[in-house]
Design an enzyme around this catalytic site. Structure first.
Site, PDB file in Angstrom:
ATOM      1  CG  HIS A  48      10.677  -2.166  -6.906  1.00 38.08           C
ATOM      2  ND1 HIS A  48       9.740  -2.756  -6.100  1.00 38.08           N
ATOM      3  CD2 HIS A  48      10.445  -0.840  -6.827  1.00 38.08           C
ATOM      4  CE1 HIS A  48       9.004  -1.826  -5.541  1.00 38.08           C
ATOM      5  NE2 HIS A  48       9.395  -0.650  -5.974  1.00 38.08           N
TER       6      HIS A  48
ATOM      7  CG  HIS B 264       5.598  -0.379   0.985  1.00 40.40           C
ATOM      8  ND1 HIS B 264       6.678   0.449   0.818  1.00 40.40           N
ATOM      9  CD2 HIS B 264       5.091  -0.601  -0.256  1.00 40.40           C
ATOM     10  CE1 HIS B 264       6.808   0.728  -0.476  1.00 40.40           C
ATOM     11  NE2 HIS B 264       5.876   0.098  -1.149  1.00 40.40           N
TER      12      HIS B 264
ATOM     13  CG  ASN C 120      10.738   3.166  -5.402  1.00 46.73           C
ATOM     14  OD1 ASN C 120      10.259   2.041  -5.525  1.00 46.73           O
ATOM     15  ND2 ASN C 120      10.007   4.209  -5.054  1.00 46.73           N
ATOM     16  CG  HIS C 121       9.542   3.257  -1.057  1.00 50.24           C
ATOM     17  ND1 HIS C 121       9.424   4.524  -0.529  1.00 50.24           N
ATOM     18  CD2 HIS C 121       8.565   3.141  -1.986  1.00 50.24           C
ATOM     19  CE1 HIS C 121       8.405   5.146  -1.113  1.00 50.24           C
ATOM     20  NE2 HIS C 121       7.876   4.319  -1.997  1.00 50.24           N
TER      21      HIS C 121
ATOM     22  CG  HIS D  98       7.681   0.666  -8.744  1.00 50.83           C
ATOM     23  ND1 HIS D  98       7.972   1.416  -7.620  1.00 50.83           N
ATOM     24  CD2 HIS D  98       7.707   1.539  -9.793  1.00 50.83           C
ATOM     25  CE1 HIS D  98       8.175   2.686  -7.991  1.00 50.83           C
ATOM     26  NE2 HIS D  98       8.011   2.790  -9.282  1.00 50.83           N
TER      27      HIS D  98
ATOM     28  NE  ARG E  79      -1.937   5.653  -5.390  1.00 44.73           N
ATOM     29  CZ  ARG E  79      -0.624   5.445  -5.478  1.00 44.73           C
ATOM     30  NH1 ARG E  79       0.119   5.361  -4.401  1.00 44.73           N
ATOM     31  NH2 ARG E  79      -0.038   5.323  -6.651  1.00 44.73           N
TER      32      ARG E  79
ATOM     33  CD  GLN F 282       2.562  -0.364  -3.661  1.00 44.35           C
ATOM     34  OE1 GLN F 282       3.491   0.415  -3.500  1.00 44.35           O
ATOM     35  NE2 GLN F 282       1.550  -0.403  -2.817  1.00 44.35           N
TER      36      GLN F 282
ATOM     37  NE  ARG G 274      -0.416   9.643  -4.852  1.00 39.98           N
ATOM     38  CZ  ARG G 274       0.713   9.058  -5.224  1.00 39.98           C
ATOM     39  NH1 ARG G 274       0.969   8.864  -6.503  1.00 39.98           N
ATOM     40  NH2 ARG G 274       1.578   8.631  -4.338  1.00 39.98           N
TER      41      ARG G 274
ATOM     42  NE  ARG H 253       2.978   7.184   0.718  1.00 46.99           N
ATOM     43  CZ  ARG H 253       3.196   6.886  -0.559  1.00 46.99           C
ATOM     44  NH1 ARG H 253       3.269   7.856  -1.457  1.00 46.99           N
ATOM     45  NH2 ARG H 253       3.332   5.638  -0.937  1.00 46.99           N
TER      46      ARG H 253
ATOM     47  CG  ASP I 216       5.586  -2.855  -4.013  1.00 47.23           C
ATOM     48  OD1 ASP I 216       6.084  -1.726  -4.008  1.00 47.23           O
ATOM     49  OD2 ASP I 216       5.645  -3.618  -5.007  1.00 47.23           O
TER      50      ASP I 216
ATOM     51  CG  ASP J 251       9.396  -0.306  -2.832  1.00 46.91           C
ATOM     52  OD1 ASP J 251      10.597   0.026  -2.877  1.00 46.91           O
ATOM     53  OD2 ASP J 251       8.484   0.351  -3.369  1.00 46.91           O
TER      54      ASP J 251
ATOM     55  CG  ASP K 273      11.978   5.745   1.151  1.00 43.62           C
ATOM     56  OD1 ASP K 273      12.275   6.392   0.131  1.00 43.62           O
ATOM     57  OD2 ASP K 273      10.900   5.171   1.291  1.00 43.62           O
TER      58      ASP K 273
END
Ligand SMILES: [Zn+2]
Length: 523
Positions: A223, A51, A124-125, A256, A349, A258, A353, A384, A49, A92, A128
């Site tokens: 992941h 990122h 998954n990212h 994933h 976050r 994290q 959420r 984000r 991750d 990621d 993107d």
């Protein structure tokens, strides 16, 4: 068997020669190529991750230049003891920092090459961006990007190599890749079109026995997430489920969720590790292998200048030289002022959420102003970062909305609006699906939506309303109803961050109290 063919390409010449000659006279027993009674030292280093964090943060923490200093130190130490090192990623690499996102993570992949990564799982990212960009990234990477469970429906073959193998003086190690089956729901559906994400447990159950014939140590670079006790909740099953249901995996390098897993989680004889996120840590697992037995001698997460106080790891000069031009280019592109703000707009976050926030109101208003929609819906998981008081730059805007979604509109009858909101308004807190509204007021109680007004007026079942929402949600992301098949659906093609930038430029003095969330009552 496509799987075998793809993997053969990755075999070292030596290993291939050994396996071919061994096959000719050893049909029954698995071949053994390691040296009897020799203790092999193998150190597995890992991150996940990442990122987009190729550069250190403002406080001098993390970054690939310090990571390389650390990895080089460990490599020298292990080499001096006659051991070998593998460096793996749990996926990621993409998405999260404008400097990286604007350059399609090229600096990150170049940095990984210099760090000498041996393999990475597909996260998954990685989806993107368009498929074209992903395939470009695979070309940049001088290491295999692995996913055994992502199948191209056209060819029936895996989109990436399912696994790769390494050989250290007769000790053979296989690394396979597995990706969360949540991927199609967690990214723009267009980018995963034509792909099947097969259940990792099913895929690994078949693949591991195959790998056992050609490797002494089996590692899964995944992941999928580490969920304590296998309680994966609304997520797809993660590493614990994999370990409990598939025998024979020695080590899972995860990602994933994290998590900083300071101690490996041991399940069904498999060690599960994960190194938090963003290159904050490098995980280090020291193994000894003797006559077929693998022993974990030591494990730790090593912070990359993350501890309080003066950074202890120097920035590697070669890495800085490699990355600086990317950093400079990105700065030019994004550090331009677009407006000002008097108080923080909430986008953490832990806020977006869980409750309506002023930043979500501003985003929805920006989408409505651009499209003329009557109301707008925004998923909390798509926000984000916060916007801090003071100057707002394009970089800040991109940090809030890094995914490059487009703003869509859909024409809905009053009844369709009620049906739609009854699904999305009930999405739970503590999930990315948690919905924010503007232009639509309502009471949400006992699994029902009531007292619905649009633009301050009671909803009329026979009237048509225009709703704005991002392409991610419109395409069924977060299990929102799919709107793309509706006749009244339009993808405006306007990128979310650019719409936000334009809104701020049109209202350059933003007053936070004008965006106080009100009108949605949750009981
Ligand atoms: Zn992920």
């Amino acid at each position: 068997m496509s799987t075998v063919n793809r993997s053969l390409k990755l075999f070292t010449a030596t290993a291939l020669a050994i396996s071919v000659s061994a096959c000719s006279f050893l049909q029954q027993q698995p071949e053994v190529t390691y040296v009897k009674d020799q203790v092999y030292k193998l150190t597995v280093l890992h991150t996940n991750d990442h990122h987009g964090r190729f550069w250190q943060d403002r406080k001098g923490r993390w970054g690939m230049a310090a990571r390389l200093t650390l990895v080089n130190q460990i490599r020298e130490e292990v080499k001096a003891e006659g051991g070998n090192v593998l460096l793996l990623s749990g996926g990621d690499v993409n998405t999260g920092v404008p400097e990286s996102d604007l350059q399609e993570a090229e600096p990150d992949f170049m940095g990984m090459n210099m760090l000498g990564y041996d393999a990475m799982a597909i996260g998954n990212h990685e989806f993107d961006n368009s498929r074209e960009i992903l395939m470009q990234q695979e070309k940049w990477a001088k290491f295999p990007m692995l996913a055994a469970n992502i199948i191209d429906e056209k060819t029936g073959e895996t989109l990436f190599d399912p696994y790769t193998t390494f050989e250290f003086n007769g000790l053979r190690v296989a690394v396979m890749g597995l990706t969360t089956t949540d991927t199609p729901e967690q990214t723009n559906p267009e980018n995963t079109a034509g792909l099947e994400f097969r259940t990792p447990v099913d895929v690994a159950s078949k693949l591991v026995p195959e790998l056992e014939k050609k490797a002494d140590i089996i590692i899964a670079s995944t992941h999928m997430g580490h969920y304590k006790n296998g309680d994966y909740g609304v997520n797809a099953p993660g590493d614990v489920t994999l370990a409990r249901n598939v025998d024979g995996i020695d080590l899972i390098i995860g990602g994933h969720s994290q998590d900083p897993l300071f101690e490996p989680d041991q399940q069904n004889g498999t060690y599960i590790v994960q190194a938090h996120e963003w290159g904050k840590y490098v995980g280090r697992a020291d193994f000894e292998f003797l006559n077929g037995d693998l022993k974990l001698v030591d494990y730790k997460l090593i912070p990359v200048n993350g501890k309080k106080g003066k950074p202890t790891l120097a920035q590697n000069k070669e890495m800085l030289e490699l990355l600086k031009p990317y950093k400079d280019k990105a700065s030019e592109l994004i550090e331009v002022k677009v407006g000002e703000l008097d108080e923080r707009l909430q986008g953490e976050r832990s806020e977006v959420r869980f409750k309506p926030t002023n930043l979500a109101v501003l985003l929805n208003r920006a989408f409505m102003e651009k499209t003329g929609a009557d109301f707008s819906v925004m998923n909390g998981g798509g926000i984000r970062a916060s916007l801090d008081e003071g100057e707002i730059t394009y970089k800040d805007v991109l940090t809030v909305l890094p995914f490059g979604n487009t703003v869509t509109t859909t024409e809905l009858t009053g009844q369709e609006v009620i049906d739609y909101l009854t699904v999305v308004a009930l999405k739970p807190t503590n999930s990315g699906a948690y919905a924010h509204f503007e232009g639509a007021d309502m009471t949400i109680a006992n699994g029902k939506v009531s007292d619905l007004t649009i633009g301050g007026e009671t909803i009329d079942l026979n009237k048509t309303y225009k709703m704005a929402i991002l392409s991610f949600s419109a395409g069924g992301g977060d299990k929102y109803p799919n709107l793309k098949t509706k006749s009244g659906f339009v993808d405006t093609g306007f990128v979310d961050a650019d719409v936000l930038r334009e809104y701020i430029e049109n209202h350059p003095q933003i007053k936070a109290d004008q965006f106080a969330p009100e009108g949605v009552i949750r009981l």
